[in-house]
Design a protein around this motif. Structure first.
Motif, PDB file in Angstrom:
ATOM      1  N   GLY A  99      -5.005  -1.668   7.637  1.00 43.98           N
ATOM      2  CA  GLY A  99      -5.915  -0.600   7.040  1.00 43.98           C
ATOM      3  C   GLY A  99      -6.966   0.242   8.391  1.00 43.98           C
ATOM      4  O   GLY A  99      -5.763   0.801   9.361  1.00 43.98           O
ATOM      5  N   PRO A 100      -7.904  -0.017   8.036  1.00 44.72           N
ATOM      6  CA  PRO A 100      -8.562   1.120   8.662  1.00 44.72           C
ATOM      7  C   PRO A 100      -9.161   1.415   9.272  1.00 44.72           C
ATOM      8  O   PRO A 100      -9.082   0.429   9.899  1.00 44.72           O
TER       9      PRO A 100
ATOM     10  N   GLY B 132     -11.068  -0.749  -1.978  1.00 44.77           N
ATOM     11  CA  GLY B 132      -9.737  -0.403  -2.942  1.00 44.77           C
ATOM     12  C   GLY B 132      -8.114  -0.366  -1.977  1.00 44.77           C
ATOM     13  O   GLY B 132      -7.807  -0.645  -2.750  1.00 44.77           O
ATOM     14  N   LEU B 133      -8.714  -0.543  -0.681  1.00 48.05           N
ATOM     15  CA  LEU B 133      -7.189   0.371   0.120  1.00 48.05           C
ATOM     16  C   LEU B 133      -6.686  -1.178  -0.404  1.00 48.05           C
ATOM     17  O   LEU B 133      -5.358  -1.433   0.582  1.00 48.05           O
ATOM     18  N   ALA B 134      -7.676  -2.012   0.365  1.00 49.76           N
ATOM     19  CA  ALA B 134      -7.588  -3.657   0.328  1.00 49.76           C
ATOM     20  C   ALA B 134      -6.525  -4.118  -0.398  1.00 49.76           C
ATOM     21  O   ALA B 134      -5.485  -4.862  -0.376  1.00 49.76           O
TER      22      ALA B 134
ATOM     23  N   GLU C 155      -2.524   0.608  10.875  1.00 51.52           N
ATOM     24  CA  GLU C 155      -3.526   1.655  10.702  1.00 51.52           C
ATOM     25  C   GLU C 155      -3.912   2.225   9.507  1.00 51.52           C
ATOM     26  O   GLU C 155      -2.608   3.145   9.203  1.00 51.52           O
ATOM     27  N   VAL C 156      -3.813   2.086   8.220  1.00 46.93           N
ATOM     28  CA  VAL C 156      -4.421   2.742   6.751  1.00 46.93           C
ATOM     29  C   VAL C 156      -5.046   3.698   6.292  1.00 46.93           C
ATOM     30  O   VAL C 156      -6.329   2.639   6.629  1.00 46.93           O
ATOM     31  N   HIS C 157      -5.123   4.766   6.084  1.00 48.83           N
ATOM     32  CA  HIS C 157      -5.675   5.396   4.822  1.00 48.83           C
ATOM     33  C   HIS C 157      -5.428   6.102   3.986  1.00 48.83           C
ATOM     34  O   HIS C 157      -4.140   6.577   3.848  1.00 48.83           O
TER      35      HIS C 157
ATOM     36  N   ILE D 127      -1.720   6.351   9.073  1.00 53.35           N
ATOM     37  CA  ILE D 127      -0.372   6.337   8.453  1.00 53.35           C
ATOM     38  C   ILE D 127      -1.792   6.634   6.722  1.00 53.35           C
ATOM     39  O   ILE D 127      -2.136   5.315   6.270  1.00 53.35           O
ATOM     40  N   THR D 128      -0.816   6.926   5.980  1.00 55.30           N
ATOM     41  CA  THR D 128      -0.932   6.155   4.178  1.00 55.30           C
ATOM     42  C   THR D 128      -0.025   4.848   3.013  1.00 55.30           C
ATOM     43  O   THR D 128       0.197   4.788   3.923  1.00 55.30           O
ATOM     44  N   PRO D 129      -0.944   4.502   2.199  1.00 59.11           N
ATOM     45  CA  PRO D 129      -0.272   4.042   1.621  1.00 59.11           C
ATOM     46  C   PRO D 129       1.340   3.918   1.313  1.00 59.11           C
ATOM     47  O   PRO D 129       2.153   2.495   1.525  1.00 59.11           O
ATOM     48  N   ALA D 130       1.696   5.151   0.909  1.00 60.05           N
ATOM     49  CA  ALA D 130       2.801   5.403   0.223  1.00 60.05           C
ATOM     50  C   ALA D 130       3.624   5.094   1.977  1.00 60.05           C
ATOM     51  O   ALA D 130       5.153   4.868   1.709  1.00 60.05           O
TER      52      ALA D 130
END
Length: 337
Positions: free
Chosen positions: A100-101, A112-114, A298-300, A314-317
Motif C-alpha cells: 500500500g501507499p 481503489g488501490l486496495a 510501498e505501492v502507489h 513501486i506501481t501496481p504493475a
C-alpha cells in the motif's frame, strides 16, 4: 529460568511450582508440551533461585534463560509463533504480503488501490494515517479521517489494515480501526507506547530502530510480550550506516539471525530499506530466500505524485511482477504465497 516438570508430574505439583515461582517474585508462564509441562519464571533472577526450585516435587530440572529477552527467546518457546489478523498471517508456511501507499491520501485512492492489491495477492494493506516526518512542514497524515478511509478500504477489499500508531493516547483510536498496530522505527524504544500496544491485545508490527542492535530490537518486543500480548511481528526496515547509495542499509542477515534467536515472525520492508523503487523487487525476493515470513512493500498508482516516499514506491504493475517472481522463490524454499 525454565522449570521443566517430569512427564508424570501431577497437576497439584505443577500448581505448587507455579505458586512457588510467584513467591520468589517472578512471573510464571506455563507451556503445555506434548510430553511435559514447562514453567517459565520471568523476572529478575537472583542467586540461589535455581537451588530453591530444583528440589520441588515433580521437577525434572531448572535451566537458566541466557538471552536477556525472555519471552521473545526460542529458549522459552522453541516452536514458531504464528500471528493472524484477518486474511493476514505471518509465521506459518504462507508468506504474508502487506502492500500500500506510504500515506493515505484520499478514500478513492486507498479503496481503489486496495482492491487492486487484493486481486494481485496481497493479504494486508499498509497506509499511514498518522505520519512521523523529519520536517514539521511535511504532510502529517489525515489522522482519524485517514483511519476511516482505511476501514472503508478493508470493507471493499478484505485486506487486513496495518497502520502506525505514534503515541500511547492514540492506541485506543487506532485499535478501533486497524487490524495490526505498527510501531515505527523512530518509536522502537518509546517504552510507554510499547506497553500501551501490549495492553491493547492487538497484533503489533514492531519496526527495528534505524540504529538499534539486535538485542535492543528484541528487548523492545519484550515490552509488548510482557504485557500479555503474544501477537508480535518483527520488521527489519534497514539501518543507518556510512553508505549513501541507498536510503538505509538493509541487512538481510538479520532475518536468519532473528529466526534463530526468537520464535516471533520476521517481516522485511525493502521499500524503506533501500529507498529506491528499482531495488525493492530484488531485495524483496532476497528476503524470501533468506527466510522472511512476510514482506511490507510501498505501492502507489502514481508514485511521482505520491505525497510521501514516492522514490521508494513501486506501481501496481511492478507489484504484480514482484508477486509472480516471489511465488517462484517461495516454492523453492518450501513456502507458499
Amino acid at each position: 529460568m525454565i522449570v521443566v516438570m517430569k512427564p508424570e508430574a501431577t497437576q497439584d505439583q505443577i500448581d505448587h511450582m507455579i505458586a512457588h515461582v510467584r513467591e520468589l517474585g517472578l512471573s510464571p508462564q506455563v507451556l503445555h508440551g506434548t510430553q511435559r509441562v514447562v514453567i517459565a519464571a520471568i523476572g529478575e533472577e537472583r542467586p540461589g533461585m535455581v537451588e530453591t526450585l530444583e528440589p520441588g516435587e515433580g521437577v525434572e530440572k531448572v535451566l537458566p534463560i541466557l538471552a536477556p529477552y525472555k519471552r521473545a527467546s526460542r529458549e522459552l518457546k522453541p516452536e514458531r509463533t504464528v500471528v493472524k489478523a484477518g486474511r493476514l498471517e505471518m509465521g506459518g508456511v504462507a508468506i504474508g504480503v502487506i502492500a500500500g501507499p506510504c500515506s493515505v491520501e484520499s478514500e478513492s485512492q486507498i479503496v481503489g488501490l486496495a482492491i487492486k492489491l487484493a486481486k494481485l495477492g496481497a493479504t494486508g494493506l499498509r497506509g499511514g494515517a498518522f505520519k512521523p516526518r523529519t520536517s514539521p512542514y511535511s504532510f502529517q497524515g489525515h489522522k482519524e479521517d485517514g483511519l476511516k478511509m482505511l476501514a472503508a478500504a478493508r470493507d471493499a477489499s478484505g485486506l487486513a489494515i496495518v497502520t502506525e500508531v505514534m503515541a500511547p493516547d492514540q492506541v485506543p483510536m487506532v485499535a478501533e480501526y486497524a487490524d495490526v498496530l505498527q510501531i515505527g522505527a523512530r518509536n522502537m524504544q518509546n517504552y510507554n507506547l510499547l506497553q500501551a500496544v501490549g495492553d491493547s491485545g492487538k497484533p503489533a508490527m514492531l519496526k527495528r530502530g534505524m540504529s538499534a542492535t539486535m538485542d535492543e530490537f528484541l528487548l523492545a518486543a519484550e515490552y509488548i510480550l510482557d504485557r500479555g500480548n503474544p501477537h508480535v511481528m518483527l520488521c527489519e526496515r534497514g539501518i543507518r550506516t556510512f553508505e549513501d547509495h541507498t536510503r538505509f542499509t538493509l541487512p538481510l542477515a538479520s532475518v536468519p539471525f532473528l529466526k534463530e534467536k526468537s520464535h516471533l515472525p520476521v517481516v522485511v520492508d525493502p521499500s524503506h530499506g533501500t529507498g529506491k523503487a528499482r531495488l525493492v523487487p530484488p531485495m524483496a525476493l532476497a528476503a524470501i530466500a533468506a527466510g522472511a515470513d512476510g514482506l511490507m512493500v510501498e505501492v502507489h498508482d502514481d508514485p511521482e505524485r505520491a505525497v510521501s516516499d514516492g522514490s521508494q514506491t513501486i506501481t501496481p504493475a511492478l507489484f504484480a511482477d514482484l508477486m509472480a517472481n516471489a511465488r517462484r522463490i517461495a516454492q523453492a524454499v518450501d513456502r507458499t504465497l
